[in-house]
Design a protein around this motif. Structure first.
Motif, PDB file in Angstrom:
ATOM      1  N   ALA A  65       0.859  -2.711   8.661  1.00 38.36           N
ATOM      2  CA  ALA A  65       0.082  -1.755   7.864  1.00 38.36           C
ATOM      3  C   ALA A  65      -0.582  -2.408   6.673  1.00 38.36           C
ATOM      4  CB  ALA A  65       0.997  -0.618   7.386  1.00 38.36           C
ATOM      5  N   ASN A  66      -0.168  -3.634   6.297  1.00 39.98           N
ATOM      6  CA  ASN A  66      -0.685  -4.247   5.066  1.00 39.98           C
ATOM      7  C   ASN A  66      -1.104  -5.705   5.246  1.00 39.98           C
ATOM      8  OD1 ASN A  66       1.987  -5.182   5.403  1.00 39.98           O
ATOM      9  ND2 ASN A  66       2.253  -5.485   3.206  1.00 39.98           N
ATOM     10  N   MET A  67      -1.383  -6.129   6.469  1.00 38.57           N
ATOM     11  CA  MET A  67      -1.773  -7.515   6.715  1.00 38.57           C
ATOM     12  C   MET A  67      -3.151  -7.794   6.126  1.00 38.57           C
ATOM     13  SD  MET A  67      -0.525 -10.274   8.205  1.00 38.57           S
ATOM     14  CE  MET A  67       0.620  -9.688   9.466  1.00 38.57           C
ATOM     15  N   GLN A  68      -3.253  -8.833   5.296  1.00 40.26           N
ATOM     16  CA  GLN A  68      -4.510  -9.147   4.639  1.00 40.26           C
ATOM     17  C   GLN A  68      -5.322 -10.153   5.436  1.00 40.26           C
ATOM     18  OE1 GLN A  68      -4.147 -10.243   0.518  1.00 40.26           O
ATOM     19  NE2 GLN A  68      -2.779  -8.549   0.033  1.00 40.26           N
ATOM     20  N   GLY A 196       3.439  -0.384  10.531  1.00 39.19           N
ATOM     21  CA  GLY A 196       2.752   0.909  10.471  1.00 39.19           C
ATOM     22  C   GLY A 196       1.344   0.766  11.012  1.00 39.19           C
ATOM     23  N   PRO A 197       0.577   1.868  11.064  1.00 40.30           N
ATOM     24  CA  PRO A 197      -0.811   1.798  11.535  1.00 40.30           C
ATOM     25  C   PRO A 197      -1.604   0.792  10.706  1.00 40.30           C
ATOM     26  CG  PRO A 197      -0.098   4.082  11.320  1.00 40.30           C
ATOM     27  CD  PRO A 197       0.970   3.248  10.692  1.00 40.30           C
ATOM     28  N   TYR A 198      -2.400  -0.039  11.378  1.00 36.13           N
ATOM     29  CA  TYR A 198      -3.088  -1.103  10.667  1.00 36.13           C
ATOM     30  C   TYR A 198      -4.012  -0.552   9.575  1.00 36.13           C
ATOM     31  CZ  TYR A 198      -7.037  -0.173  13.885  1.00 36.13           C
ATOM     32  OH  TYR A 198      -8.052   0.406  14.600  1.00 36.13           O
ATOM     33  N   CYS A 199      -4.035  -1.260   8.449  1.00 40.49           N
ATOM     34  CA  CYS A 199      -4.829  -0.931   7.257  1.00 40.49           C
ATOM     35  C   CYS A 199      -4.363   0.330   6.545  1.00 40.49           C
ATOM     36  CB  CYS A 199      -6.312  -0.800   7.586  1.00 40.49           C
ATOM     37  SG  CYS A 199      -7.104  -2.366   8.063  1.00 40.49           S
ATOM     38  N   SER A 200      -3.216   0.895   6.925  1.00 40.45           N
ATOM     39  CA  SER A 200      -2.770   2.138   6.290  1.00 40.45           C
ATOM     40  C   SER A 200      -2.073   1.904   4.956  1.00 40.45           C
ATOM     41  CB  SER A 200      -1.829   2.914   7.227  1.00 40.45           C
ATOM     42  OG  SER A 200      -0.672   2.137   7.546  1.00 40.45           O
ATOM     43  N   LEU A 201      -1.711   0.656   4.647  1.00 40.33           N
ATOM     44  CA  LEU A 201      -1.062   0.350   3.368  1.00 40.33           C
ATOM     45  C   LEU A 201      -1.770  -0.792   2.650  1.00 40.33           C
ATOM     46  CD1 LEU A 201       2.728   0.667   4.289  1.00 40.33           C
ATOM     47  CD2 LEU A 201       1.378   2.220   2.868  1.00 40.33           C
TER      48      LEU A 201
END
Length: 442
Positions: A65-68, A196-201
């Motif tokens: 959910a928070n991969m940069q 979590g869902p990608y880019c959601s965090l």
């Protein structure tokens, strides 16, 4: 007490990951004679290495959910070249520097591997990594993988060098990552990303979502749309007005707040996702039984500093006073290392602890950062401007309310500006000299 340390590993693959400053990033001890490279990596190789990292980071399982999104750093590439050309045999890991970096290093017989194959080899270690337990399969190596997919590592630089060791040539591949990863808490590796869902965090600074045709999921990046903002998974961006139209059940400037508040004895306030209580009634509605939080010793020790989680809740200024009475300050998170470790630790508490008193927030924690109207900026309680921030997606959004900063459980303990009168648990921070006094007193 939790003891924080770097996980050190050196095998025949010459892997290491460490916390290094620019001035101390190079292992200076020459082990054998090095052969100067014919040419360095070119722009095409830089692009291929970054693209491969981003493609693999988008394919982690479970999804992140928070991969940069990663970008190339020429500064890190220079350090990687210096590290590779030192031809290390067994470089010691360095700790405690301000610029925390990570390393992946591997060596082969010259001409038997390319950088693409080395990076794929590092990623393949994920087959031996169990995300749910945070552990690697026994007698296996996973730390190349966990550094490669460390969510908050956003810059990298790589190099290769042919070394002569004991009469044999070796091709050394080195990649430097910043900020680094692979932190360990009491024998357990901090999880490299939040599932979590990608880019959601994504954090506020990287609230865009980068995805290419060969990506499985998205990567957090600086938004590139005309409004330089994104409404995430729960809103639709109106490009003409640069405002988010939120799906039912969500609110906030960027539709980042899920509103499931039920006001039994009060009136619902939509813009704050909170209740205005009737006279004589308390705050929240739901209260679950929780274990008591520790506050008798260092809950987490990071680079000599002691962090303690409070047993009860206070408004911001009450929390600040309680920390000062004990000889400390509300926690100051000044780099990604401290943020990663505290978020992991609080995540463990949040899933195993509930409170019985419903009159305050049960999952968020005050830190020592407030918005100063006179300065028109956020400042630590010591008066310093923050050089590092980790605001949650859509934050800070203090147009209507919120001058004090909390670690928000719903956003993977990234930061949120909140009304200072809110009652939260809090984190006190104590300097090494204060800890020494405790030891003497004992």
């Amino acid at each position: 007490m939790l003891v924080i340390k770097k996980y050190a590993l050196w095998s025949i693959f010459f892997f290491s990951t460490c916390a290094l400053s620019d001035s101390q990033a190079i292992y200076n001890g020459k082990q054998g004679n090095s052969i100067p490279p014919a040419t360095g990596l070119g722009v095409k190789e830089h692009f291929q290495i970054v693209s491969q990292h981003n493609r693999l980071r988008s394919r982690v399982y479970p999804a992140s959910a928070n991969m940069q999104k990663m970008d190339w750093s020429e500064k890190l590439a220079v350090l990687a070249q210096q590290r590779a050309s030192s031809c290390p045999l067994n470089p010691a890991l360095e700790e405690g520097h301000s610029d925390h970096m990570g390393w992946n290093i591997h060596d082969f017989t010259p001409g038997t591997a390319s950088f693409a194959e080395v990076i794929n080899l590092w990623f393949s270690e994920g087959q031996d990594y169990n995300y749910n337990s945070g552990q690697c399969r026994q007698n296996s190596t996973c730390q190349h993988y966990t550094q490669l997919v460390w969510a908050t590592s956003s810059r990298l630089g790589c190099a290769r060098h042919v070394c002569e060791k004991g009469g044999a040539s070796r091709d050394v591949f080195a990649c430097a990552y910043s900020p680094g990863g692979n932190w360990e808490v009491n024998g357990r590796l901090v999880l490299p990303y939040k599932k979590g869902p990608y880019c959601s965090l994504c954090t506020s600074g990287m609230s865009g979502c980068f995805k290419l045709w060969d990506h499985v999921g998205g990567l957090c990046e600086i938004p590139r749309n005309p409004c330089r903002m994104s409404c995430g998974l729960h809103g639709q961006l109106n490009v003409s007005s640069c405002h988010c139209e939120c799906a039912p059940g969500f609110t906030g400037r960027f539709c980042q707040v899920r509103c499931s508040v039920q006001c039994v004895h009060g009136r619902y306030r939509e813009e704050e996702c909170s209740c205005v209580c009737d006279v004589g009634s308390g705050g929240g509605v739901h209260g679950k039984k929780k274990l008591e939080f520790p506050f008798h010793s260092c809950d987490v020790r990071i680079d000599g500093e002691c962090f303690m989680v409070s047993p009860g809740a206070e408004n911001y200024y009450g929390a600040k006073m309680k920390c000062q009475e004990k000889g400390g300050v509300l926690a100051q998170i000044k780099n990604q290392k401290v943020q990663d470790i505290l978020a992991f630790y609080l995540g463990q508490l949040e899933t195993t602890n509930e409170v019985t008193d419903p009159d305050f927030e049960t999952k968020n924690f005050w830190i020592g950062l407030t918005y100063k109207m006179s300065k028109d900026s956020f400042r630590w309680d010591t008066g310093e401007s923050p050089a590092f921030t980790s605001f949650a997606f859509g934050q800070p959004d203090n147009q209507r309310f919120g001058n004090c900063v909390e670690l928000q459980a719903a956003s993977a303990f990234n930061w949120n500006d909140q009304r200072c009168k809110t009652r939260n648990r809090y984190i006190c921070q104590f300097a090494p000299e204060h800890i020494a006094l405790w030891e003497i007193a004992r």
